[in-house]
Design a protein around this motif. Structure first.
Motif, PDB file in Angstrom:
ATOM      1  N   SER A  40       0.848  -1.608   0.379  1.00  0.00           N
ATOM      2  CA  SER A  40       0.070  -0.015  -0.194  1.00  0.00           C
ATOM      3  C   SER A  40       0.732   0.934  -0.071  1.00  0.00           C
ATOM      4  O   SER A  40       0.709   2.014  -0.105  1.00  0.00           O
ATOM      5  CB  SER A  40      -0.782  -0.335   0.705  1.00  0.00           C
ATOM      6  OG  SER A  40      -0.011   0.065   2.371  1.00  0.00           O
ATOM      7  N   ARG A  41       2.329   1.148   0.075  1.00  0.00           N
ATOM      8  CA  ARG A  41       3.072   2.065  -0.007  1.00  0.00           C
ATOM      9  C   ARG A  41       4.058   2.378  -0.845  1.00  0.00           C
ATOM     10  O   ARG A  41       5.439   2.487   0.046  1.00  0.00           O
ATOM     11  CB  ARG A  41       3.665   2.125   1.622  1.00  0.00           C
ATOM     12  CG  ARG A  41       2.626   3.066   3.049  1.00  0.00           C
ATOM     13  CD  ARG A  41       3.015   2.326   4.361  1.00  0.00           C
ATOM     14  NE  ARG A  41       2.239   2.593   5.796  1.00  0.00           N
ATOM     15  CZ  ARG A  41       1.803   1.992   6.358  1.00  0.00           C
ATOM     16  NH1 ARG A  41       3.211   1.357   7.107  1.00  0.00           N
ATOM     17  NH2 ARG A  41       1.285   2.320   7.148  1.00  0.00           N
ATOM     18  N   ARG A  42       3.915   1.564  -1.700  1.00  0.00           N
ATOM     19  CA  ARG A  42       5.310   1.429  -2.729  1.00  0.00           C
ATOM     20  C   ARG A  42       5.635   2.375  -3.619  1.00  0.00           C
ATOM     21  O   ARG A  42       6.440   2.449  -4.100  1.00  0.00           O
ATOM     22  CB  ARG A  42       5.162   0.432  -3.549  1.00  0.00           C
ATOM     23  CG  ARG A  42       3.816   0.584  -4.189  1.00  0.00           C
ATOM     24  CD  ARG A  42       3.316  -1.073  -5.144  1.00  0.00           C
ATOM     25  NE  ARG A  42       2.251  -0.234  -6.029  1.00  0.00           N
ATOM     26  CZ  ARG A  42       1.133  -1.990  -5.640  1.00  0.00           C
ATOM     27  NH1 ARG A  42       1.563  -3.055  -5.044  1.00  0.00           N
ATOM     28  NH2 ARG A  42      -0.177  -1.294  -6.117  1.00  0.00           N
ATOM     29  N   ASP A  43       4.601   3.474  -3.034  1.00  0.00           N
ATOM     30  CA  ASP A  43       4.689   4.673  -4.414  1.00  0.00           C
ATOM     31  C   ASP A  43       5.784   6.007  -3.536  1.00  0.00           C
ATOM     32  O   ASP A  43       6.414   6.648  -4.134  1.00  0.00           O
ATOM     33  CB  ASP A  43       3.900   5.621  -4.636  1.00  0.00           C
ATOM     34  CG  ASP A  43       2.467   5.521  -3.360  1.00  0.00           C
ATOM     35  OD1 ASP A  43       2.872   4.926  -2.240  1.00  0.00           O
ATOM     36  OD2 ASP A  43       2.148   7.034  -3.453  1.00  0.00           O
ATOM     37  N   LYS A  44       6.012   5.287  -2.312  1.00  0.00           N
ATOM     38  CA  LYS A  44       7.008   6.070  -0.933  1.00  0.00           C
ATOM     39  C   LYS A  44       8.328   5.663  -1.267  1.00  0.00           C
ATOM     40  O   LYS A  44       8.942   6.144  -0.270  1.00  0.00           O
ATOM     41  CB  LYS A  44       6.422   6.475   0.263  1.00  0.00           C
ATOM     42  CG  LYS A  44       4.623   7.044  -0.239  1.00  0.00           C
ATOM     43  CD  LYS A  44       3.979   7.077   1.475  1.00  0.00           C
ATOM     44  CE  LYS A  44       3.181   7.767   1.436  1.00  0.00           C
ATOM     45  NZ  LYS A  44       2.406   8.020   2.501  1.00  0.00           N
ATOM     46  N   LEU A  45       8.600   3.940  -1.199  1.00  0.00           N
ATOM     47  CA  LEU A  45      10.392   3.798  -1.774  1.00  0.00           C
ATOM     48  C   LEU A  45      10.518   4.710  -2.693  1.00  0.00           C
ATOM     49  O   LEU A  45      10.104   4.390  -3.447  1.00  0.00           O
ATOM     50  CB  LEU A  45       9.448   2.339  -2.089  1.00  0.00           C
ATOM     51  CG  LEU A  45       8.311   1.628  -0.909  1.00  0.00           C
ATOM     52  CD1 LEU A  45       8.638   0.054  -1.649  1.00  0.00           C
ATOM     53  CD2 LEU A  45       9.124   1.340   0.641  1.00  0.00           C
ATOM     54  N   THR A  46      11.725   3.732  -2.281  1.00  0.00           N
ATOM     55  CA  THR A  46      13.182   4.450  -2.842  1.00  0.00           C
ATOM     56  C   THR A  46      13.562   3.183  -3.378  1.00  0.00           C
ATOM     57  O   THR A  46      13.030   2.095  -3.585  1.00  0.00           O
ATOM     58  CB  THR A  46      14.564   5.154  -1.793  1.00  0.00           C
ATOM     59  OG1 THR A  46      14.932   3.539  -1.444  1.00  0.00           O
ATOM     60  CG2 THR A  46      14.194   6.049  -0.641  1.00  0.00           C
TER      61      THR A  46
END
Length: 61
Positions: A40-46
């Motif tokens: 759910s938070r993959r868009d915030k991963l580097t």
């Protein structure tokens, strides 16, 4: 991954008891929560984090 396979879905509520080195009591971890949160938070991963997940066989990006 060795026990269940790399592409086995993990239910969010599933818990695994593990013993941490140096600890006397086992701890329950919930890998399904980690998978759900990471997806759910993959868009915030580097890019480095995404590369590390790819090395583990995780292909969500």
């Amino acid at each position: 991954m060795q026990r269940e396979g790399a592409h086995q879905p993990v239910p969010r509520a599933h818990g695994e008891e593990i013993t941490i080195k140096g600890q006397t009591e086992p701890v329950t971890v919930k890998p399904g929560v980690w998978v759900s949160n990471t997806k759910s938070r993959r868009d915030k991963l580097t890019p480095d984090q995404l590369a590390s997940l790819a090395k583990l066989g995780v292909d969500w990006a």
